[in-house]
Every structure is written in structure tokens, then in C-alpha cells.
Design a protein around this motif. Structure first.
Motif, PDB file in Angstrom:
ATOM      1  N   THR A 176      24.523-114.127 -95.881  1.00 30.64           N
ATOM      2  CA  THR A 176      24.901-114.616 -94.612  1.00 30.64           C
ATOM      3  C   THR A 176      23.966-114.036 -93.233  1.00 30.64           C
ATOM      4  O   THR A 176      23.400-112.969 -93.772  1.00 30.64           O
ATOM      5  CB  THR A 176      26.445-114.256 -94.341  1.00 30.64           C
ATOM      6  N   GLY A 177      23.770-114.779 -92.376  1.00 26.72           N
ATOM      7  CA  GLY A 177      22.799-114.334 -91.394  1.00 26.72           C
ATOM      8  C   GLY A 177      21.265-114.631 -92.212  1.00 26.72           C
ATOM      9  O   GLY A 177      20.302-113.540 -91.730  1.00 26.72           O
ATOM     10  N   ALA A 178      20.874-115.452 -92.781  1.00 19.10           N
ATOM     11  CA  ALA A 178      19.883-115.592 -93.438  1.00 19.10           C
ATOM     12  C   ALA A 178      18.625-116.227 -92.659  1.00 19.10           C
ATOM     13  O   ALA A 178      17.601-116.704 -93.244  1.00 19.10           O
ATOM     14  CB  ALA A 178      19.920-116.348 -94.794  1.00 19.10           C
ATOM     15  N   SER A 179      19.009-116.647 -91.066  1.00 21.45           N
ATOM     16  CA  SER A 179      18.000-117.354 -90.475  1.00 21.45           C
ATOM     17  C   SER A 179      16.960-116.468 -89.791  1.00 21.45           C
ATOM     18  O   SER A 179      15.949-116.982 -89.355  1.00 21.45           O
ATOM     19  CB  SER A 179      18.758-118.021 -89.425  1.00 21.45           C
ATOM     20  N   SER A 180      17.233-115.018 -89.946  1.00 18.82           N
ATOM     21  CA  SER A 180      16.053-114.192 -89.342  1.00 18.82           C
ATOM     22  C   SER A 180      16.261-112.753 -89.962  1.00 18.82           C
ATOM     23  O   SER A 180      17.177-112.680 -90.581  1.00 18.82           O
ATOM     24  CB  SER A 180      16.154-114.073 -87.889  1.00 18.82           C
ATOM     25  N   GLY A 181      15.588-111.924 -89.480  1.00 23.16           N
ATOM     26  CA  GLY A 181      15.433-110.426 -89.986  1.00 23.16           C
ATOM     27  C   GLY A 181      15.806-110.126 -91.503  1.00 23.16           C
ATOM     28  O   GLY A 181      15.122-110.712 -92.321  1.00 23.16           O
ATOM     29  N   PHE A 182      16.942-109.274 -91.433  1.00 19.54           N
ATOM     30  CA  PHE A 182      17.236-108.660 -93.046  1.00 19.54           C
ATOM     31  C   PHE A 182      17.644-110.047 -94.028  1.00 19.54           C
ATOM     32  O   PHE A 182      16.787-110.005 -94.997  1.00 19.54           O
ATOM     33  CB  PHE A 182      18.431-107.759 -93.042  1.00 19.54           C
ATOM     34  N   GLY A 183      18.379-110.857 -93.297  1.00 17.01           N
ATOM     35  CA  GLY A 183      18.624-111.901 -94.318  1.00 17.01           C
ATOM     36  C   GLY A 183      17.616-112.737 -94.686  1.00 17.01           C
ATOM     37  O   GLY A 183      17.542-113.243 -95.985  1.00 17.01           O
ATOM     38  N   LEU A 222      21.909-119.563 -98.595  1.00 16.34           N
ATOM     39  CA  LEU A 222      21.888-119.093 -97.103  1.00 16.34           C
ATOM     40  C   LEU A 222      22.705-119.799 -96.407  1.00 16.34           C
ATOM     41  O   LEU A 222      22.896-120.717 -96.108  1.00 16.34           O
ATOM     42  CB  LEU A 222      20.450-119.495 -96.654  1.00 16.34           C
ATOM     43  N   GLY A 223      23.276-118.979 -95.466  1.00 14.78           N
ATOM     44  CA  GLY A 223      24.149-119.131 -94.251  1.00 14.78           C
ATOM     45  C   GLY A 223      23.981-118.745 -92.874  1.00 14.78           C
ATOM     46  O   GLY A 223      23.402-117.556 -92.751  1.00 14.78           O
ATOM     47  N   ALA A 224      23.888-119.400 -91.549  1.00 16.42           N
ATOM     48  CA  ALA A 224      23.704-119.016 -90.411  1.00 16.42           C
ATOM     49  C   ALA A 224      24.071-120.256 -89.598  1.00 16.42           C
ATOM     50  O   ALA A 224      24.376-121.283 -90.035  1.00 16.42           O
ATOM     51  CB  ALA A 224      22.460-118.410 -90.190  1.00 16.42           C
ATOM     52  N   ARG A 225      23.894-120.102 -88.390  1.00 15.37           N
ATOM     53  CA  ARG A 225      24.212-120.926 -87.368  1.00 15.37           C
ATOM     54  C   ARG A 225      22.900-122.056 -86.926  1.00 15.37           C
ATOM     55  O   ARG A 225      22.983-123.066 -86.808  1.00 15.37           O
ATOM     56  CB  ARG A 225      24.591-120.378 -85.934  1.00 15.37           C
ATOM     57  N   PHE A 266      20.967-124.202 -98.303  1.00 14.11           N
ATOM     58  CA  PHE A 266      21.597-123.600 -97.034  1.00 14.11           C
ATOM     59  C   PHE A 266      22.752-124.611 -96.489  1.00 14.11           C
ATOM     60  O   PHE A 266      22.666-125.823 -96.663  1.00 14.11           O
ATOM     61  CB  PHE A 266      20.502-123.445 -95.919  1.00 14.11           C
ATOM     62  N   HIS A 267      23.404-123.891 -95.592  1.00 16.79           N
ATOM     63  CA  HIS A 267      24.389-124.630 -94.884  1.00 16.79           C
ATOM     64  C   HIS A 267      24.944-123.905 -93.528  1.00 16.79           C
ATOM     65  O   HIS A 267      24.846-122.739 -93.640  1.00 16.79           O
ATOM     66  CB  HIS A 267      25.814-124.776 -95.874  1.00 16.79           C
ATOM     67  N   ASP A 268      25.348-124.537 -92.714  1.00 15.77           N
ATOM     68  CA  ASP A 268      25.445-124.318 -91.383  1.00 15.77           C
ATOM     69  C   ASP A 268      26.922-122.956 -91.742  1.00 15.77           C
ATOM     70  O   ASP A 268      27.725-123.456 -92.332  1.00 15.77           O
ATOM     71  CB  ASP A 268      26.059-125.400 -90.371  1.00 15.77           C
ATOM     72  N   LEU A 269      26.822-122.021 -90.986  1.00 16.70           N
ATOM     73  CA  LEU A 269      27.870-121.152 -91.144  1.00 16.70           C
ATOM     74  C   LEU A 269      27.929-120.266 -89.819  1.00 16.70           C
ATOM     75  O   LEU A 269      27.127-119.435 -89.364  1.00 16.70           O
ATOM     76  CB  LEU A 269      27.665-120.085 -92.175  1.00 16.70           C
ATOM     77  N   ASP A 270      29.009-120.293 -89.150  1.00 15.04           N
ATOM     78  CA  ASP A 270      29.590-119.229 -88.123  1.00 15.04           C
ATOM     79  C   ASP A 270      30.626-118.477 -88.504  1.00 15.04           C
ATOM     80  O   ASP A 270      31.788-118.947 -88.608  1.00 15.04           O
ATOM     81  CB  ASP A 270      29.897-120.197 -86.916  1.00 15.04           C
ATOM     82  N   VAL A 312      33.723-121.039 -91.739  1.00 15.38           N
ATOM     83  CA  VAL A 312      33.613-119.893 -93.095  1.00 15.38           C
ATOM     84  C   VAL A 312      34.191-120.953 -94.090  1.00 15.38           C
ATOM     85  O   VAL A 312      33.699-121.026 -95.315  1.00 15.38           O
ATOM     86  CB  VAL A 312      34.333-118.507 -92.857  1.00 15.38           C
ATOM     87  N   GLU A 313      35.373-121.384 -93.851  1.00 15.57           N
ATOM     88  CA  GLU A 313      36.231-122.279 -94.912  1.00 15.57           C
ATOM     89  C   GLU A 313      35.058-123.728 -95.214  1.00 15.57           C
ATOM     90  O   GLU A 313      35.173-123.861 -96.669  1.00 15.57           O
ATOM     91  CB  GLU A 313      37.574-122.846 -94.486  1.00 15.57           C
ATOM     92  N   ALA A 314      34.588-124.331 -94.551  1.00 19.38           N
ATOM     93  CA  ALA A 314      33.933-125.228 -94.701  1.00 19.38           C
ATOM     94  C   ALA A 314      32.476-125.062 -95.565  1.00 19.38           C
ATOM     95  O   ALA A 314      32.228-125.751 -96.665  1.00 19.38           O
ATOM     96  CB  ALA A 314      33.310-126.142 -93.512  1.00 19.38           C
ATOM     97  N   PHE A 315      31.936-123.632 -95.208  1.00 19.60           N
ATOM     98  CA  PHE A 315      30.900-123.235 -96.052  1.00 19.60           C
ATOM     99  C   PHE A 315      31.264-122.910 -97.394  1.00 19.60           C
ATOM    100  O   PHE A 315      30.670-123.273 -98.401  1.00 19.60           O
ATOM    101  CB  PHE A 315      30.209-121.889 -95.425  1.00 19.60           C
TER     102      PHE A 315
END
Ligand code: NDP
Ligand code: 8X3
Length: 257
Positions: free
Chosen positions: A11-18, A34-37, A59-63, A70-73
Motif C-alpha cells: 500500500t502507498g506504492a506511488s512514491s517513497g518507500f512503497g 500496488l495500491g495508492a490514490r 495496480f489498483h486505486d486504493l484509498d 479498501v473493500e473494492a481493492f
């Protein structure tokens, strides 16, 4: 544990550590999910993970601040794989550096939603996919801020202290299942963290690291890999990792300021 062909959810794979973790696990031949907004960013990270050698990168949208998201992810994930070998609960961050006296509800709520409730929501949704007695690992991103408070960070320190408690509760709840649970707690690391905290003010953000050598996202990804690749009977419960220049949360050696 051999990581090749394992399924890694970040989760939070769009930047930084993820993002760094996506590439590092990809380079080991893992399937990375991968998930993130920011889905445009996820698309680039997935391409880089594929170039690095990932068995697959999706990857898939995740907030994580939204139970519905989260349930859709999780529903989408179940159409992709029946198993999650490693869950990296990394999404989160700090918003603002205000004292309690001047803190903003929106900042407090964003931090609680992502770092605290998001961690719980994603873990609850994905637990049914995490196999027993197979060396699986739930790795949560904590912080030195969960170990010691500092001014302007009452809520961020609070949610990272909560992350430690959640990790410890899960470790107890899952004892006997063979599922490992651990917390990785970094100090100062140069990512988009400070830019987000200071709402895009790049000079304020870069000041955080002035005159010192911070950790990099790659340092953290390497540590994640070390933690989860121990043999299945070895659980690294907690790792604190700080820059050499940061002896304690308030004691940072700076060469040029
Ligand atoms: P970044 O800001 O570079 O990355 C944060 C990631 O979290 C982004 O991918 C962002 O994606 C994602 N994210 C934030 N909110 C949400 C949300 N509601 N739903 C889904 N994804 C979300 O920072 P870091 O890589 O540094 O931070 C990663 C984790 O490490 C955080 O939990 C942070 O608190 C922790 N940490 C960071 C330290 C540091 O000094 N950098 C030190 C210790 C811990 P998007 O915006 O696209 O949704
Ligand atoms: C991020 C590290 O010290 O900026 O969690 O809070 S710190």
C-alpha cells in the motif's frame, strides 16, 4: 525465505518507500500488487518493477481512508490472486507540524484515517488471503515517532504509537498460525514525506534534511526484504532504523547549518 514468485501487496506504492519496495521485490522475481490514490504514478512504478524483473506487476486505486475503497481493492485482488504472501502496510504520512493548540481537524483526521484506521482496514480485508504456515508476513510501517514524541507531532506520534500497538496485538492474535507480523520503524528518510507534511512547500521540506545524510527509500526497501526473507520460523518483530547522523529524534548532526 525464498521470495521468487511470491505475491507481495504494497500500500502507498506511488512514491517513497512503497515505490522503492515495488522495484526491489520486483527485482527478486516477485508478483507485486500496488495500491495508492495516484494511479498514474502506480502505472509508472509497475512498469519499473516489470523492467526490474517482477513476475508480474499490477495496480489498483486504493484509498485506505475509505472502507469502500479498501473493500473494492480487496475484491479486485481476489480476481488476481488467491494468496498474499507479504502484506506491506506502508500507506500513510504526516500532515502539518502544528502544536495541539493550533492543530487543524483536517490534518488530524487525515493522519488518523491513513496511518491508523487504514492499517486496520487493509489488514482486515486481506487477512483471508494470507496463508497459514507458509512464512507469510504482515509488515507495518511505523516510525521513530511511535517511540518518542516531538513538538508539533502529537497526532503523527500518536498514530505511529498506535501502529506499534496494532502490530503487537496482531502478533498475539496470529500466534500459532505461522503468519509473521512485524514493524519497521524508520527515522528521517528523504521521500515525499516532508513535502506532504508541509503541503508542497519544497524549501521547508528540504530543510528537514539540511546538512545531514538521511535514509533513502532504497535503504528501507532493502530492510523490508531482509525482514521478510528470514526463514519462516524467524519473525523480526520490530526494527528501528535511523540515519547515522540521527542519534535520537531530537539529536540530528548537521554539517552545514
Ligand atoms: P511518501 O509521501 O513518499 O509516500 C506515502 C505513500 O502513502 C504514497 O504512495 C501515498 O500515495 C500513500 N498514501 C497516503 N495516504 C494514502 C491513502 N489515504 N490511501 C492510500 N495511499 C495513501 O512517504 P514515505 O514513503 O516516506 O512514507 C511511507 C510510510 O513510511 C508512511 O506510513 C510514513 O508515515 C512512514 N515513515 C516515513 C518516514 C520518513 O522519514 N520518510 C520515517 C518513518 C516512517 P497516494 O498519495 O498516491 O495515495
Ligand atoms: C517520519 C520520521 O522523525 O520525521 O516518521 O517523524 S519523523
Amino acid at each position: 525465505m525464498q521470495l521468487r514468485q511470491k505475491w507481495i501487496v504494497i500500500t502507498g506504492a506511488s512514491s517513497g518507500f512503497g515505490a522503492a519496495a515495488a522495484k526491489a521485490f520486483g527485482a527478486l522475481g516477485c508478483h507485486v500488487i500496488l495500491g495508492a490514490r495516484r494511479v498514474d504514478r502506480l502505472e509508472s512504478v509497475a512498469a519499473e518493477a516489470t523492467s526490474a524483473g517482477a513476475a508480474s506487476a499490477q495496480f489498483h486505486d486504493l484509498d485506505v481512508a475509505s472502507t469502500a475503497s479498501v473493500e473494492a481493492f480487496a475484491a479486485w485482488l481476489k480476481s488476481v490472486t488467491t494468496v498474499v504472501d507479504v502484506l506491506i502496510n506502508n500507506a500513510g504520512g504526516a500532515h502539518g507540524l502544528d502544536a495541539v493548540a493550533t492543530g487543524k481537524d483536517a490534518d488530524w483526521e487525515a493522519m488518523v484515517q491513513s496511518n491508523f484506521l487504514g492499517l486496520l482496514r487493509v489488514t482486515r480485508a486481506l487477512l483471508p488471503l494470507i496463508p497459514k504456515d507458509a512464512g507469510a508476513y504482515i509488515l507495518n510501517l511505523g516510525s521513530v515517532a511511535g517511540h518518542a514524541a516531538y513538538e508539533g507531532a502529537a497526532v503523527y506520534c500518536g498514530v505511529k504509537a498506535a501502529e506499534r500497538s496494532i502490530t503487537q496485538s496482531l502478533r498475539l492474535e496470529l500466534n500459532g498460525t505461522g503468519i509473521r507480523v512485524g514493524s519497521l520503524d524508520p527515522g528521517l528518510a528523504e521521500t515525499e514525506f516532508a513535502l506532504v507534511r508541509f503541503k508542497g512547500d519544497s524549501s521547508r521540506a528540504s530543510n528537514v534534511y539540511a546538512g545531514m545524510t538521511p535514509l533513502s527509500a532504497e535503504d528501507i526497501a532493502e530492510t523490508m526484504i531482509w525482514m521478510v526473507s528470514r526463514p519462516a520460523h524467524v519473525c523480526i518483530d520490530e526494527v528501528i532504523i535511523k540515519p547515522t547522523d540521527q542519534a535520537a529524534i531530537h539529536k540530528v548532526y548537521r554539517r552545514t547549518v
